[in-house]
Enzyme design. Structure first.
Site, PDB file in Angstrom:
ATOM      1  N   ILE A  27     -40.456  62.758 -12.730  1.00  0.00           N
ATOM      2  CA  ILE A  27     -39.441  63.711 -12.239  1.00  0.00           C
ATOM      3  C   ILE A  27     -40.104  64.647 -11.228  1.00  0.00           C
ATOM      4  CG2 ILE A  27     -37.740  65.482 -12.842  1.00  0.00           C
ATOM      5  CD1 ILE A  27     -37.867  64.498 -15.743  1.00  0.00           C
ATOM      6  N   ASN A  60     -35.648  64.733  -7.959  1.00  0.00           N
ATOM      7  CA  ASN A  60     -34.845  65.928  -8.248  1.00  0.00           C
ATOM      8  C   ASN A  60     -35.163  67.098  -7.324  1.00  0.00           C
ATOM      9  OD1 ASN A  60     -33.465  68.058 -10.094  1.00  0.00           O
ATOM     10  ND2 ASN A  60     -35.615  68.706  -9.958  1.00  0.00           N
ATOM     11  N   TYR A  91     -29.528  71.137   4.987  1.00  0.00           N
ATOM     12  CA  TYR A  91     -29.303  70.655   3.617  1.00  0.00           C
ATOM     13  C   TYR A  91     -28.246  69.545   3.612  1.00  0.00           C
ATOM     14  CZ  TYR A  91     -28.441  70.900  -1.449  1.00  0.00           C
ATOM     15  OH  TYR A  91     -28.299  70.600  -2.791  1.00  0.00           O
ATOM     16  N   LYS A 138     -28.968  65.583   2.490  1.00  0.00           N
ATOM     17  CA  LYS A 138     -28.321  64.916   1.350  1.00  0.00           C
ATOM     18  C   LYS A 138     -27.470  63.726   1.817  1.00  0.00           C
ATOM     19  CE  LYS A 138     -29.926  67.551  -1.990  1.00  0.00           C
ATOM     20  NZ  LYS A 138     -30.791  67.049  -3.068  1.00  0.00           N
ATOM     21  N   THR A 168     -28.566  77.296 -11.766  1.00  0.00           N
ATOM     22  CA  THR A 168     -30.023  77.215 -11.614  1.00  0.00           C
ATOM     23  C   THR A 168     -30.480  78.286 -10.608  1.00  0.00           C
ATOM     24  OG1 THR A 168     -29.942  75.757  -9.712  1.00  0.00           O
ATOM     25  CG2 THR A 168     -29.946  74.689 -11.890  1.00  0.00           C
TER      26      THR A 168
HETATM   27  N1  LIG Z   1     -27.889  73.937  -8.393  1.00  0.00           N
HETATM   28  C1  LIG Z   1     -26.832  73.348  -7.838  1.00  0.00           C
HETATM   29  O1  LIG Z   1     -25.697  73.868  -7.868  1.00  0.00           O
HETATM   30  C2  LIG Z   1     -26.987  72.011  -7.180  1.00  0.00           C
HETATM   31  C3  LIG Z   1     -25.836  71.385  -6.672  1.00  0.00           C
HETATM   32  C4  LIG Z   1     -25.954  70.131  -6.071  1.00  0.00           C
HETATM   33  C5  LIG Z   1     -27.181  69.519  -5.976  1.00  0.00           C
HETATM   34  N2  LIG Z   1     -28.286  70.156  -6.466  1.00  0.00           N
HETATM   35  C6  LIG Z   1     -29.575  69.454  -6.354  1.00  0.00           C
HETATM   36  O2  LIG Z   1     -30.166  69.383  -7.635  1.00  0.00           O
HETATM   37  C7  LIG Z   1     -31.592  69.322  -7.504  1.00  0.00           C
HETATM   38  C8  LIG Z   1     -32.213  70.380  -8.401  1.00  0.00           C
HETATM   39  O3  LIG Z   1     -31.781  71.643  -7.922  1.00  0.00           O
HETATM   40  P1  LIG Z   1     -31.904  72.994  -8.771  1.00  0.00           P
HETATM   41  O4  LIG Z   1     -30.595  73.654  -8.678  1.00  0.00           O
HETATM   42  O5  LIG Z   1     -32.546  72.748 -10.077  1.00  0.00           O
HETATM   43  O6  LIG Z   1     -32.901  73.785  -7.774  1.00  0.00           O
HETATM   44  P2  LIG Z   1     -34.008  74.893  -8.084  1.00  0.00           P
HETATM   45  O7  LIG Z   1     -33.630  75.657  -9.271  1.00  0.00           O
HETATM   46  O8  LIG Z   1     -34.188  75.639  -6.792  1.00  0.00           O
HETATM   47  O9  LIG Z   1     -35.311  73.999  -8.377  1.00  0.00           O
HETATM   48  C9  LIG Z   1     -35.796  73.185  -7.336  1.00  0.00           C
HETATM   49  C10 LIG Z   1     -37.033  72.440  -7.774  1.00  0.00           C
HETATM   50  O10 LIG Z   1     -37.532  71.729  -6.620  1.00  0.00           O
HETATM   51  C11 LIG Z   1     -38.896  72.075  -6.447  1.00  0.00           C
HETATM   52  N3  LIG Z   1     -39.353  72.084  -5.065  1.00  0.00           N
HETATM   53  C12 LIG Z   1     -38.787  72.688  -4.004  1.00  0.00           C
HETATM   54  N4  LIG Z   1     -39.578  72.564  -2.926  1.00  0.00           N
HETATM   55  C13 LIG Z   1     -40.675  71.866  -3.317  1.00  0.00           C
HETATM   56  C14 LIG Z   1     -41.859  71.422  -2.677  1.00  0.00           C
HETATM   57  N5  LIG Z   1     -42.126  71.695  -1.372  1.00  0.00           N
HETATM   58  N6  LIG Z   1     -42.776  70.732  -3.380  1.00  0.00           N
HETATM   59  C15 LIG Z   1     -42.565  70.463  -4.701  1.00  0.00           C
HETATM   60  N7  LIG Z   1     -41.468  70.863  -5.379  1.00  0.00           N
HETATM   61  C16 LIG Z   1     -40.528  71.554  -4.688  1.00  0.00           C
HETATM   62  C17 LIG Z   1     -39.005  73.501  -6.994  1.00  0.00           C
HETATM   63  O11 LIG Z   1     -40.373  73.789  -7.255  1.00  0.00           O
HETATM   64  P3  LIG Z   1     -41.063  75.194  -6.819  1.00  0.00           P
HETATM   65  O12 LIG Z   1     -40.943  76.085  -8.023  1.00  0.00           O
HETATM   66  O13 LIG Z   1     -42.455  74.806  -6.507  1.00  0.00           O
HETATM   67  O14 LIG Z   1     -40.314  75.712  -5.623  1.00  0.00           O
HETATM   68  C18 LIG Z   1     -38.139  73.373  -8.244  1.00  0.00           C
HETATM   69  O15 LIG Z   1     -38.873  72.811  -9.295  1.00  0.00           O
HETATM   70  C19 LIG Z   1     -31.886  69.529  -6.018  1.00  0.00           C
HETATM   71  O16 LIG Z   1     -32.103  68.287  -5.396  1.00  0.00           O
HETATM   72  C20 LIG Z   1     -30.603  70.155  -5.489  1.00  0.00           C
HETATM   73  O17 LIG Z   1     -30.424  69.907  -4.114  1.00  0.00           O
HETATM   74  C21 LIG Z   1     -28.221  71.383  -7.059  1.00  0.00           C
END
Ligand SMILES: NC(=O)c1ccc[n+]([C@@H]2O[C@H](COP(=O)([O-])OP(=O)(O)OC[C@H]3O[C@@H](n4cnc5c(N)ncnc54)[C@H](OP(=O)(O)O)[C@@H]3O)[C@@H](O)[C@H]2O)c1
Length: 233
Positions: A7, A72, A136, A140, A173
């Protein structure tokens, strides 16, 4: 034997929740990212900044064990209009959300005889253009096309791999917190996202993690491009 679950992005949000769920289910989980605070005897971590493709290219997968890759990690990027910002501020978004996904998927699937599964967490932004999220949305949309095209190529060759690009809906999140902190003059959908939170319309990371687990467990029921709300628990 339980598959290894790789993951990306397990420090917080959906990725951390999925890591905990698969560990609870008895899987060996390998997190890939910049940091984590998971302590579990079946958890391993590969340190990698996914915005640095040289680091991404250095990642090696176990090609001998059954395994699943969940792409992810994601970055929403600058929450302002593309023409008001520098192009360079968008490049990390494409690298983390798209190019790293392509690189990891290739490393995971090429040169293995085993049936493998890749789930990439996509977004409604793949099919809906939202002002303030140009990079973004592009990242996607590209991931959806990429995943579906590689699935078609596997089908043509009779390779047994399954690929999914799964849109999760809006999840509670840190990414949503970042969206709600945008400048209203630069992000016209701000009130929509504040409203979703105030009206308790965000889904929990726990329920979305469970949907991903159900998708992986019952993958023959689902197409490559899907919304996780359509996955039956
Ligand atoms: N939340 C929503 O409503 C939503 C909706 C649609 C899709 N999504 C998708 O769901 C997935 C998870 O999102 P989330 O909401 O859980 O986001 P989040 O809370 O911002 O977490 C994002 C994760 O990605 C990691 N990440 C970002 N940049 C990175 C890098 N350069 N190298 C390594 N790791 C990196 C972050 O690690 P760091 O701590 O190191 O930054 C964190 O673990 C994403 O693909 C997002 O686009 C989310």
């Amino acid at each position: 034997m339980n598959e290894i679950i790789y993951i990306t992005g397990v420090s917080k949000g959906l990725g951390k929740e999925m890591a905990m769920l698969f560990l609870d289910k008895g899987h060996r989980v390998v997190g890939i990212g910049r940091s984590h605070d998971i302590s579990h005897d079946k958890f391993e971590f590969i340190s990698c900044d996914l915005a640095d493709l040289d680091q991404v290219k250095a990642i090696a997968f176990d090609h001998h064990s059954p395994a699943v890759l969940i792409n992810n990690a994601g970055l929403i990027g600058p929450l302002n209009r593309f023409l008001d910002a520098s192009v360079s501020s968008s490049l990390d978004v494409l690298t983390v959300n798209t190019l790293a996904v392509m690189q990891l998927t290739h490393a995971f699937l090429a040169n293995t005889e085993q049936k493998r599964t890749v789930v990439t967490i996509s977004s409604g932004a793949a099919t809906r253009s939202i002002p303030g999220w140009a990079a973004y949305c592009a990242s996607k949309a590209a991931v959806d096309r990429f995943m579906e095209t590689v699935q078609l190529e596997c089908d043509e060759k009779g390779w047994p791999h399954r690929l999914f690009s799964a849109s999760p809906g809006v999840i509670d999140t840190p990414m949503q917190e970042a969206i709600r902190s945008a400048n209203p003059t630069e992000f016209s959908s701000l009130t929509t996202f504040i409203g979703l939170n105030e009206n308790n319309e965000l889904q929990s990371p726990e329920e979305i993690a469970q949907k991903v687990a159900s998708l992986i467990a019952n993958q023959s029921n689902y197409p490559c491009l899907l919304h996780l709300r359509d996955v039956v628990d």
